[in-house]
Write an enzyme that holds these catalytic residues in place. Structure first.
Site, PDB file in Angstrom:
ATOM      1  N   ARG A  65       0.766  -1.063  -0.045  1.00  0.00           N
ATOM      2  CA  ARG A  65       0.061  -0.048   0.038  1.00  0.00           C
ATOM      3  C   ARG A  65       0.902   1.346  -0.010  1.00  0.00           C
ATOM      4  NH1 ARG A  65      -5.337   0.146   0.701  1.00  0.00           N
ATOM      5  NH2 ARG A  65      -5.567  -1.913   1.678  1.00  0.00           N
ATOM      6  N   MET A  90     -12.092   3.263  -4.170  1.00  0.00           N
ATOM      7  CA  MET A  90     -12.511   2.204  -3.303  1.00  0.00           C
ATOM      8  C   MET A  90     -11.192   1.657  -2.593  1.00  0.00           C
ATOM      9  SD  MET A  90     -15.682   2.559  -3.523  1.00  0.00           S
ATOM     10  CE  MET A  90     -16.190   1.029  -2.873  1.00  0.00           C
ATOM     11  N   ASN A 107     -13.990  13.504  -0.018  1.00  0.00           N
ATOM     12  CA  ASN A 107     -14.580  12.056  -0.186  1.00  0.00           C
ATOM     13  C   ASN A 107     -16.102  12.218  -0.228  1.00  0.00           C
ATOM     14  OD1 ASN A 107     -14.549   9.173  -0.923  1.00  0.00           O
ATOM     15  ND2 ASN A 107     -15.055   8.801   1.449  1.00  0.00           N
ATOM     16  N   HIS A 109     -19.301   9.791   0.711  1.00  0.00           N
ATOM     17  CA  HIS A 109     -19.372   8.169   1.185  1.00  0.00           C
ATOM     18  C   HIS A 109     -20.887   7.793   1.326  1.00  0.00           C
ATOM     19  CE1 HIS A 109     -18.754   4.727   3.602  1.00  0.00           C
ATOM     20  NE2 HIS A 109     -19.793   5.030   4.186  1.00  0.00           N
ATOM     21  N   SER A 136     -23.085  11.278   2.321  1.00  0.00           N
ATOM     22  CA  SER A 136     -22.270  12.460   3.145  1.00  0.00           C
ATOM     23  C   SER A 136     -20.867  12.775   2.115  1.00  0.00           C
ATOM     24  CB  SER A 136     -21.774  11.850   4.396  1.00  0.00           C
ATOM     25  OG  SER A 136     -22.568  11.496   5.235  1.00  0.00           O
ATOM     26  N   THR A 141      -9.590  12.493   6.714  1.00  0.00           N
ATOM     27  CA  THR A 141      -8.656  12.567   7.704  1.00  0.00           C
ATOM     28  C   THR A 141      -8.048  11.079   7.882  1.00  0.00           C
ATOM     29  OG1 THR A 141     -10.216  12.196   9.591  1.00  0.00           O
ATOM     30  CG2 THR A 141      -9.900  14.390   8.937  1.00  0.00           C
ATOM     31  N   ASP A 145     -13.434   7.097   6.756  1.00  0.00           N
ATOM     32  CA  ASP A 145     -14.633   7.723   6.833  1.00  0.00           C
ATOM     33  C   ASP A 145     -15.237   8.603   7.743  1.00  0.00           C
ATOM     34  OD1 ASP A 145     -15.310   6.516   4.230  1.00  0.00           O
ATOM     35  OD2 ASP A 145     -16.016   4.803   5.056  1.00  0.00           O
ATOM     36  N   GLN A 171     -27.641   7.831  -5.210  1.00  0.00           N
ATOM     37  CA  GLN A 171     -26.753   8.587  -6.364  1.00  0.00           C
ATOM     38  C   GLN A 171     -27.327   9.670  -6.860  1.00  0.00           C
ATOM     39  OE1 GLN A 171     -25.189   5.164  -8.404  1.00  0.00           O
ATOM     40  NE2 GLN A 171     -24.015   4.607  -6.916  1.00  0.00           N
TER      41      GLN A 171
END
Ligand code: GAR
Length: 210
Positions: A65, A90, A107, A109, A136, A141, A145, A171
């Site tokens: 990662r 994702m 982001n 969510h 949202s 941070t 989420d 959506q």
């Protein structure tokens, strides 16, 4: 005008909403690049059709990662955006990446945070018997989420809803609120101060604004 970099993993309907909002004069910004971690993401095609530079950085070709996020960060830095918008992106981001872009990473969510962080939010809302669900937009941070919420939009959950039907309803709201939030950010009205989202002089979230 402000420069946006959009990160995607899939369909890119939120990306399309941004492209359309810019075209309609509702978002005074330029998308300087779209980056996907998946080569087959349809959003890459949407970007190309809108003459936006589209990049794929395939996470499966990296050892871990950290090295992937490092490459991603380098590509974003090369584009020098004012804001980075995760739009159906994702993958979990490393703390180093999030810190590097702190205050300019947004982001979307698909839940009424802090409810249903993580995956399968629509099914979880149904399974829980919720009568209300939503979406949202928040600053990112290091807590997954968990960053300060900027705006939420609510939708009803009907008794016979499938996760797909509910996702569709959510959506529709996503396509309205994400361009609006970016418009605020790009006009210098929206900041993250002290781990709080602030619009003009008001601490957010605003509910039902959109
Ligand atoms: C959207 O519903 C977005 O809220 C969700 O993925 C979908 C992407 O759609 N994001 C997440 O679940 C983030 N954890 P899109 O590719 O058509 O914009």
């Amino acid at each position: 005008c402000a420069k946006i970099c959009v990160l995607i993993s899939g369909n890119g309907s939120n990306l399309q909403a941004m492209i359309d909002a810019i075209g309609a004069g509702k978002l005074n910004a330029r998308i300087v690049g779209v980056i996907s971690n998946r080569p087959d993401a349809y959003g890459l095609e949407r970007a190309r059709q809108a003459s936006i530079d589209a990049y794929c950085i395939d996470h499966t070709t990296f050892a871990d990662r950290e090295s992937f996020d490092h490459a991603l960060q380098a590509q974003i830095d090369a584009l020098a955006p004012d804001v980075v918008a995760l739009a159906g992106y994702m993958r979990i981001l490393t703390p180093a990446f999030v810190d590097h872009f702190s205050g300019k990473l947004l982001n979307i969510h698909p839940s009424l945070l802090p409810k249903y962080k993580g995956l399968h939010t629509h099914q979880r809302a149904i399974d829980n018997g919720d009568t209300e669900h939503g979406v949202s937009v928040h600053f990112v941070t290091p807590e997954l989420d968990g960053g300060p919420v900027i705006i939420q939009s609510r939708v009803p959950v009907f008794e016979d809803d499938t996760a797909e039907e509910l996702a569709q309803r959510v959506q529709e709201q996503e396509r309205r609120i994400y361009p609006l939030v970016l418009h605020w950010y790009c006009s210098g009205r929206l900041t993250m101060n002290d781990n709080k989202a602030v619009l003009d002089n008001e601490i957010l979230p605003l509910s039902g604004y959109a």
